[in-house]
Design an enzyme around this catalytic site. Structure first.
Site, PDB file in Angstrom:
ATOM      1  N   GLU A   6      -8.068  -6.974  -4.414  1.00 62.72           N
ATOM      2  CA  GLU A   6      -8.551  -6.265  -3.557  1.00 62.72           C
ATOM      3  C   GLU A   6      -9.260  -7.752  -2.607  1.00 62.72           C
ATOM      4  OE1 GLU A   6      -7.115  -4.026  -0.793  1.00 62.72           O
ATOM      5  OE2 GLU A   6      -7.101  -3.199  -2.718  1.00 62.72           O
ATOM      6  N   THR A  39      -4.406   1.714  -2.451  1.00 62.64           N
ATOM      7  CA  THR A  39      -3.304   0.351  -2.885  1.00 62.64           C
ATOM      8  C   THR A  39      -4.218  -0.226  -3.461  1.00 62.64           C
ATOM      9  OG1 THR A  39      -3.117  -1.238  -0.971  1.00 62.64           O
ATOM     10  CG2 THR A  39      -5.575  -0.431  -0.955  1.00 62.64           C
ATOM     11  N   GLU A  80      -3.566  -3.802  -3.017  1.00 61.03           N
ATOM     12  CA  GLU A  80      -3.523  -4.944  -1.982  1.00 61.03           C
ATOM     13  C   GLU A  80      -1.839  -5.722  -2.135  1.00 61.03           C
ATOM     14  OE1 GLU A  80      -4.249  -7.760   1.099  1.00 61.03           O
ATOM     15  OE2 GLU A  80      -2.800  -7.580  -0.904  1.00 61.03           O
ATOM     16  N   GLY A 100       0.729  -1.157   4.566  1.00 61.73           N
ATOM     17  CA  GLY A 100       1.331  -1.998   5.261  1.00 61.73           C
ATOM     18  C   GLY A 100       0.554  -3.866   5.906  1.00 61.73           C
ATOM     19  N   GLY A 101      -0.333  -3.266   4.886  1.00 60.71           N
ATOM     20  CA  GLY A 101      -1.358  -4.201   5.644  1.00 60.71           C
ATOM     21  C   GLY A 101      -1.780  -4.184   6.781  1.00 60.71           C
ATOM     22  N   THR A 157       0.483  -1.285   0.088  1.00 62.70           N
ATOM     23  CA  THR A 157       0.531  -0.032   0.110  1.00 62.70           C
ATOM     24  C   THR A 157       1.131   0.843   0.129  1.00 62.70           C
ATOM     25  OG1 THR A 157      -1.625  -1.165   1.283  1.00 62.70           O
ATOM     26  CG2 THR A 157      -1.605   1.315   1.181  1.00 62.70           C
ATOM     27  N   SER A 172     -10.676  -3.165   5.565  1.00 69.42           N
ATOM     28  CA  SER A 172      -9.508  -3.088   4.954  1.00 69.42           C
ATOM     29  C   SER A 172      -8.713  -2.022   6.408  1.00 69.42           C
ATOM     30  CB  SER A 172      -9.422  -1.245   4.402  1.00 69.42           C
ATOM     31  OG  SER A 172      -8.309  -0.650   4.385  1.00 69.42           O
ATOM     32  N   SER A 173      -7.617  -2.018   7.178  1.00 65.31           N
ATOM     33  CA  SER A 173      -6.785  -1.777   8.096  1.00 65.31           C
ATOM     34  C   SER A 173      -6.277  -0.339   7.572  1.00 65.31           C
ATOM     35  CB  SER A 173      -5.578  -2.677   8.021  1.00 65.31           C
ATOM     36  OG  SER A 173      -6.340  -3.616   8.561  1.00 65.31           O
TER      37      SER A 173
END
Length: 597
Positions: free
Chosen positions: A447, A426, A428, A495-496, A408, A474-475
């Protein structure tokens, strides 16, 4: 313990600046602009992971553009130089502070599942399909939201049209950029799957080989894509020829027949593209030591999880605690926040998400009391019920940690009028689906693999299973902090799932521990996500506090870099600080319009 007043040493930032030398221009190509981790001055500020992108934003600000105008220019340039992290084929979340009204507003530009998506779309013969096969497929591609996010933001808060703010990125794609070590490494990590798609191979593996560091990579197809968006508007994607090419690539993945790779088709249609809409949402909001912290509401779990963890931490004097106690509380609050996130947060159009309750004082108190100073909570911690907070009794549950890709990108911008943007976008996974749309120069996202393929906790409702038109959780955690109604700082990171813990660590490092913003970004990181082991960078494990944390019961799993944060901060004298990474991701790129040092 009552919270102590926040102590901000805003006027005494003493951290040093790292400046990389100007790269030599490869034959026929432009030199790479210098990188620096911190810049201070007037007229506005830009921070991103890439110097070309930051330069594009600064140019727009110098021409009188707003923070939004500059943010879109930065994002488009990142589509050229950070194509494995973001671009036309992806989505993201845009958070904006309006200096005239004092309002914080957001745009949800998250990708959606096509109408053909079903809850069991990633299950075959009763078992989840291998994750890597889901990533590199048409099946994992969501309907892109990035171009519509750009247009929606410009319509709301911009002063320039899409064509003007895309121009720097179009020129960059045509002239090319200097390949650095990070880009080469990311290409190498994806070399095998990129080789399976002729359009991807031709673009990112010139001559079938990895691009050399110092060489120039040009993307004329992306330049033409940007030109089409500039002249035809975003309808070129959502109702036009670009969209037709996207649908074809999703449904008939352009894989080399000679490649030994199974690439499942997706089910996206032209109607899925034309039906796509961004959502304009109220932000999440918590007060933290007298400050107002705004984030992204569900379907992002960033605002709720960062906010819940802050409300838990507010009950401890983190400024007066020693570093071991601070880090212990940080890790335990993250653990609890992820337990609640996994149970309750999904697309609110399909699930009843208790956003306000997750951020309530009552729920925070019921969760904070689980933390003790001399022991760790056993994992996985069971989720609490924010609607009916219970007494202080720690419980565990079954289940596994859902996976999110580590990449991202995030950008942060402020302008001379005091408007601020925190924007995380992002595709993903690093390299997304691996599928470059032939003739268009951009990668498609993967995604939909952010959905849980099967329920995380057996026997418990899972809000993040696939569904038609649904947005995957999502984070991403773009965050803006106000002090007395005025911008204090903004930050975010890629960073997910580690985005949440990175932003939380940066915020507490700056607001509680008295670090400058650039120092808070540079701190060694760890990420606890309700797992038995906490991921930790080598620098974190090298600290003496790591052994003390182990003595309490923390277990660590070494990992590489966590995140690549950027931020801006407003100083009392009206100057802006732009801050980025010193080393992670090869170092970030911070700049201001009129530097004072």
């Amino acid at each position: 313990m009552p919270a102590r007043p926040v102590r901000l040493t805003l006027g005494v930032i003493t951290s040093f600046v790292l400046v990389a030398p100007l790269a030599q221009a490869a034959p026929g190509g432009p030199p790479e602009p210098p990188k620096q981790a911190e810049a201070i001055g007037f007229g506005g500020a830009v921070s991103s992971v890439d110097p070309y992108a930051t330069q594009a934003g600064i140019e727009v600000l110098r021409r009188g553009g707003t923070a939004t105008d500059a943010a879109v220019a930065v994002a488009a340039a990142l589509g050229v130089t950070e194509p494995y992290s973001a671009g036309v084929g992806g989505g993201g979340f845009f958070v904006h502070y309006d200096a005239k009204t004092g309002a914080v507003e957001t745009i949800d530009g998250r990708e959606t599942a096509p109408a053909a998506a079903r809850e069991n779309m990633f299950v075959e013969n009763g078992q989840p399909i291998p994750f890597d096969q889901a990533v590199t497929s048409g099946l994992g591609v969501g309907v892109p939201g990035t171009p519509m996010t750009w247009q929606a933001a410009l319509d709301r808060w911009g002063t320039k049209d899409l064509a003007e703010v895309l121009r720097p990125a179009e020129q960059l794609a045509r002239k090319g950029f200097v390949v650095d070590e990070t880009f080469r490494q990311q290409t190498e990590e994806n070399q095998e799957r990129f080789s399976a798609f002729p359009a991807t191979r031709d673009l990112f593996l010139p001559g079938g080989k990895l691009p050399e560091v110092g060489s120039v990579l040009r993307n004329p197809d992306l330049a033409r894509t940007y030109r089409a968006l500039a002249t035809q508007g975003i309808r070129a994607l959502y109702n036009g020829e670009i969209g037709a090419d996207v649908v074809k690539a999703v449904n008939q993945p352009p894989v080399d027949p000679a490649a030994n790779r199974q690439v499942r088709p997706g089910g996206m249609t032209a109607d899925d593209l034309s039906d796509y809409r961004t959502n304009e949402l109220a932000p999440t909001h918590v007060t933290y030591r007298g400050l107002d912290v705004y984030g992204m509401a569900p379907v992002s779990s960033g605002g709720t999880t960062v906010g819940e963890a802050l409300k838990i931490l507010e009950r401890t004097d983190l400024a007066g605690a020693d570093k071991t106690a601070y880090l212990h509380r940080f890790l335990e609050s993250s653990k609890i926040g992820f337990a609640d996130r996994n149970r309750w947060v999904g697309d609110p159009e399909f699930n009843d998400v208790p956003t306000d309750e997750l951020l309530s004082e009552e729920f925070a108190a019921s969760r904070a009391c689980l933390i003790s100073d001399d022991a760790v909570l056993q994992t996985p911690v069971a989720a609490g019920d924010p609607r009916y907070p219970q007494g202080c009794q720690a419980r565990t549950s079954g289940g596994v940690e859902p996976y999110e890709g580590p990449n991202t990108t995030h950008l942060t911008v402020a302008d001379a009028q005091g408007n601020v943007v925190a924007y995380t976008l992002t595709i993903e996974q690093t390299g997304g689906s691996g599928i470059v749309v032939p003739g268009r120069g951009f990668l498609l996202n993967n995604e939909l693999t952010d959905f849980n393929f099967t329920p995380v906790t057996p026997g418990q409702p899972d809000p993040n299973l696939p569904g038609p038109g649904k947005r995957p959780r999502s984070s991403m955690s773009p965050t803006i902090v106000l002090q007395d109604g005025k911008p204090l700082l903004a930050a975010g990171s890629p960073g997910g799932a580690t985005i949440i813990t990175t932003v939380l660590q940066v915020l507490t490092g700056r607001l509680d521990r008295g670090l400058s913003l650039v120092d808070a970004i540079a701190e060694p990181r760890a990420s606890q996500r309700n797992a038995a082991q906490t991921q930790a960078e080598p620098g974190f494990l090298a600290q003496p506090e790591a052994e003390k944390l182990k003595a309490i019961g923390h277990q660590f799993k070494p990992t590489g870099e966590i995140g690549s944060a950027t931020g801006v901060e407003r100083l009392p004298d009206g100057r802006w600080v732009a801050a980025a990474e010193r080393e992670r991701h090869g170092g970030g790129a911070a700049a201001v319009v009129v530097p004072t040092r």
